[in-house]
Design a protein around this motif. Structure first.
Motif, PDB file in Angstrom:
ATOM      1  N   MET A  88       0.771  -1.178  -0.057  1.00 34.30           N
ATOM      2  CA  MET A  88       0.158   0.070   0.068  1.00 34.30           C
ATOM      3  C   MET A  88       0.893   1.162   0.092  1.00 34.30           C
ATOM      4  O   MET A  88       1.919   1.243   0.297  1.00 34.30           O
ATOM      5  CB  MET A  88      -0.952   0.031   1.192  1.00 34.30           C
ATOM      6  CG  MET A  88      -0.309   0.345   2.581  1.00 34.30           C
ATOM      7  SD  MET A  88      -1.322   0.470   3.970  1.00 34.30           S
ATOM      8  CE  MET A  88      -0.881  -0.594   4.861  1.00 34.30           C
ATOM      9  N   THR A  89       0.243   2.232  -0.359  1.00 34.08           N
ATOM     10  CA  THR A  89       0.719   3.821  -0.345  1.00 34.08           C
ATOM     11  C   THR A  89      -0.182   4.562   0.570  1.00 34.08           C
ATOM     12  O   THR A  89      -1.412   4.405   0.215  1.00 34.08           O
ATOM     13  CB  THR A  89       1.013   4.402  -2.014  1.00 34.08           C
ATOM     14  OG1 THR A  89       1.923   3.405  -2.369  1.00 34.08           O
ATOM     15  CG2 THR A  89       1.486   5.719  -1.705  1.00 34.08           C
ATOM     16  N   LEU A  90       0.367   5.116   1.356  1.00 31.96           N
ATOM     17  CA  LEU A  90      -0.587   6.030   1.958  1.00 31.96           C
ATOM     18  C   LEU A  90      -0.401   7.372   2.043  1.00 31.96           C
ATOM     19  O   LEU A  90       1.000   7.908   1.912  1.00 31.96           O
ATOM     20  CB  LEU A  90      -0.530   5.839   3.603  1.00 31.96           C
ATOM     21  CG  LEU A  90      -0.880   4.622   4.361  1.00 31.96           C
ATOM     22  CD1 LEU A  90      -0.323   4.339   5.867  1.00 31.96           C
ATOM     23  CD2 LEU A  90      -2.436   4.210   4.414  1.00 31.96           C
ATOM     24  N   MET A  91      -1.343   8.344   1.600  1.00 30.75           N
ATOM     25  CA  MET A  91      -1.145   9.757   1.368  1.00 30.75           C
ATOM     26  C   MET A  91      -1.959  10.281   2.706  1.00 30.75           C
ATOM     27  O   MET A  91      -3.073  10.424   2.698  1.00 30.75           O
ATOM     28  CB  MET A  91      -1.996  10.129   0.170  1.00 30.75           C
ATOM     29  CG  MET A  91      -1.679   9.336  -1.187  1.00 30.75           C
ATOM     30  SD  MET A  91       0.017   9.898  -1.740  1.00 30.75           S
ATOM     31  CE  MET A  91       0.270   9.047  -3.066  1.00 30.75           C
ATOM     32  N   HIS A 119      -7.567   8.060   0.641  1.00 35.79           N
ATOM     33  CA  HIS A 119      -5.884   8.353   1.256  1.00 35.79           C
ATOM     34  C   HIS A 119      -4.988   7.059   1.164  1.00 35.79           C
ATOM     35  O   HIS A 119      -3.842   7.003   1.615  1.00 35.79           O
ATOM     36  CB  HIS A 119      -5.638   8.927   2.488  1.00 35.79           C
ATOM     37  CG  HIS A 119      -6.465  10.290   2.456  1.00 35.79           C
ATOM     38  ND1 HIS A 119      -7.755  10.647   2.742  1.00 35.79           N
ATOM     39  CD2 HIS A 119      -5.831  11.527   2.255  1.00 35.79           C
ATOM     40  CE1 HIS A 119      -8.141  11.838   2.581  1.00 35.79           C
ATOM     41  NE2 HIS A 119      -7.164  12.500   2.264  1.00 35.79           N
ATOM     42  N   VAL A 120      -5.525   5.792   0.949  1.00 35.28           N
ATOM     43  CA  VAL A 120      -5.166   4.796   0.994  1.00 35.28           C
ATOM     44  C   VAL A 120      -4.884   4.172  -0.573  1.00 35.28           C
ATOM     45  O   VAL A 120      -6.155   4.009  -1.113  1.00 35.28           O
ATOM     46  CB  VAL A 120      -5.631   3.706   1.721  1.00 35.28           C
ATOM     47  CG1 VAL A 120      -4.784   2.322   1.659  1.00 35.28           C
ATOM     48  CG2 VAL A 120      -5.525   4.217   3.097  1.00 35.28           C
ATOM     49  N   ILE A 121      -3.861   3.836  -0.998  1.00 39.12           N
ATOM     50  CA  ILE A 121      -3.789   3.284  -2.710  1.00 39.12           C
ATOM     51  C   ILE A 121      -3.283   1.620  -2.193  1.00 39.12           C
ATOM     52  O   ILE A 121      -2.398   1.438  -1.599  1.00 39.12           O
ATOM     53  CB  ILE A 121      -2.600   3.822  -3.273  1.00 39.12           C
ATOM     54  CG1 ILE A 121      -2.815   5.496  -3.221  1.00 39.12           C
ATOM     55  CG2 ILE A 121      -2.791   3.194  -4.688  1.00 39.12           C
ATOM     56  CD1 ILE A 121      -4.056   5.972  -3.928  1.00 39.12           C
ATOM     57  N   PRO A 122      -4.015   0.807  -2.801  1.00 34.09           N
ATOM     58  CA  PRO A 122      -3.627  -0.433  -2.357  1.00 34.09           C
ATOM     59  C   PRO A 122      -2.627  -1.221  -3.087  1.00 34.09           C
ATOM     60  O   PRO A 122      -2.611  -2.485  -3.460  1.00 34.09           O
ATOM     61  CB  PRO A 122      -5.035  -1.269  -2.704  1.00 34.09           C
ATOM     62  CG  PRO A 122      -5.786  -0.495  -3.645  1.00 34.09           C
ATOM     63  CD  PRO A 122      -5.308   0.985  -3.490  1.00 34.09           C
ATOM     64  N   GLU A 123      -1.535  -0.452  -3.471  1.00 36.97           N
ATOM     65  CA  GLU A 123      -0.380  -0.932  -4.202  1.00 36.97           C
ATOM     66  C   GLU A 123       0.805  -0.114  -3.677  1.00 36.97           C
ATOM     67  O   GLU A 123       0.440   1.013  -2.970  1.00 36.97           O
ATOM     68  CB  GLU A 123      -0.554  -1.047  -5.579  1.00 36.97           C
ATOM     69  CG  GLU A 123      -0.630   0.322  -6.210  1.00 36.97           C
ATOM     70  CD  GLU A 123      -1.147   0.398  -7.544  1.00 36.97           C
ATOM     71  OE1 GLU A 123       0.085   0.102  -8.160  1.00 36.97           O
ATOM     72  OE2 GLU A 123      -2.262   0.458  -8.155  1.00 36.97           O
ATOM     73  N   LYS A 124       2.064  -0.208  -3.757  1.00 38.56           N
ATOM     74  CA  LYS A 124       3.177   0.352  -3.273  1.00 38.56           C
ATOM     75  C   LYS A 124       3.558   1.115  -4.654  1.00 38.56           C
ATOM     76  O   LYS A 124       3.863   0.464  -5.734  1.00 38.56           O
ATOM     77  CB  LYS A 124       4.396  -0.588  -2.799  1.00 38.56           C
ATOM     78  CG  LYS A 124       5.569   0.112  -2.452  1.00 38.56           C
ATOM     79  CD  LYS A 124       6.859  -0.669  -1.985  1.00 38.56           C
ATOM     80  CE  LYS A 124       7.870   0.081  -1.671  1.00 38.56           C
ATOM     81  NZ  LYS A 124       9.143  -0.657  -1.432  1.00 38.56           N
TER      82      LYS A 124
END
Length: 174
Positions: A75-78, A112-117
């Motif tokens: 994940m990627t957190l914004m 704010h959560v992207i389910p990939e890096k």
């Protein structure tokens, strides 16, 4: 319409005017692998221990978002800074944090959560990203790199499964 519903509605309109829009995208299936419990705990602790992210931390605790995060494999957190949250009218944020509006809070945080890096180079190449809310957010390149209207201010942390970026505004659905 109840007063809190009116305030929540006005807040969403205000946040939309601040400059964020999203477009529906088809539902994407995620990998069956999950981030380990220790990794999730470390991520949550990292957010908790950063004073700039205290409002976001309180929101993910209220929304019980760490359970959803644990289901992802990457994940990627914004993460909006506390200053970003303060751009919203106070009544609006209080309504999001109200127990009766938990579903709306979860939806907001899922943007704010992207389910990939997504590393910084990939962010610069992308035109949009799909959020955990199954909505697409646009990437704008120029003097600043933006996710919708939020400027990516810095990469806060990176592991093999997770990247955390600090942003200056909330990513809000219309």
């Amino acid at each position: 319409m109840k007063r809190r519903d009116v305030i929540l509605f006005v807040g969403i309109i205000v946040a939309s005017i601040i400059g964020t829009k999203t477009f529906a995208e088809p539902l994407r299936k995620h990998s069956s692998e999950e981030i380990g419990a220790e990794e999730v705990e470390r991520i949550i602790k990292t957010i908790k221990n950063n004073p700039e992210f205290s409002i976001f931390y309180n929101a993910i605790e209220e929304a019980e978002l760490s359970k959803e995060i644990a289901k992802l494999d990457k994940m990627t957190l914004m993460i909006p800074s506390n200053k970003a949250f303060r751009l919203l009218p106070e009544d609006v944020w209080e309504n999001f944090m109200d127990e009766d509006n938990k579903e709306d809070l979860v939806k907001l945080l899922n943007y704010h959560v992207i389910p990939e890096k997504v590393n910084f180079d990939d962010l610069n190449r992308a035109d949009n990203l799909e959020t955990l809310q199954n909505q697409s957010v646009k990437i704008f390149k120029g003097e600043d790199l933006k996710i919708e209207n939020a400027v990516v201010q810095e990469k806060h942390e990176e592991t093999s499964d997770v990247i955390i970026y600090k942003i200056d505004r909330l990513i809000m659905p219309l």
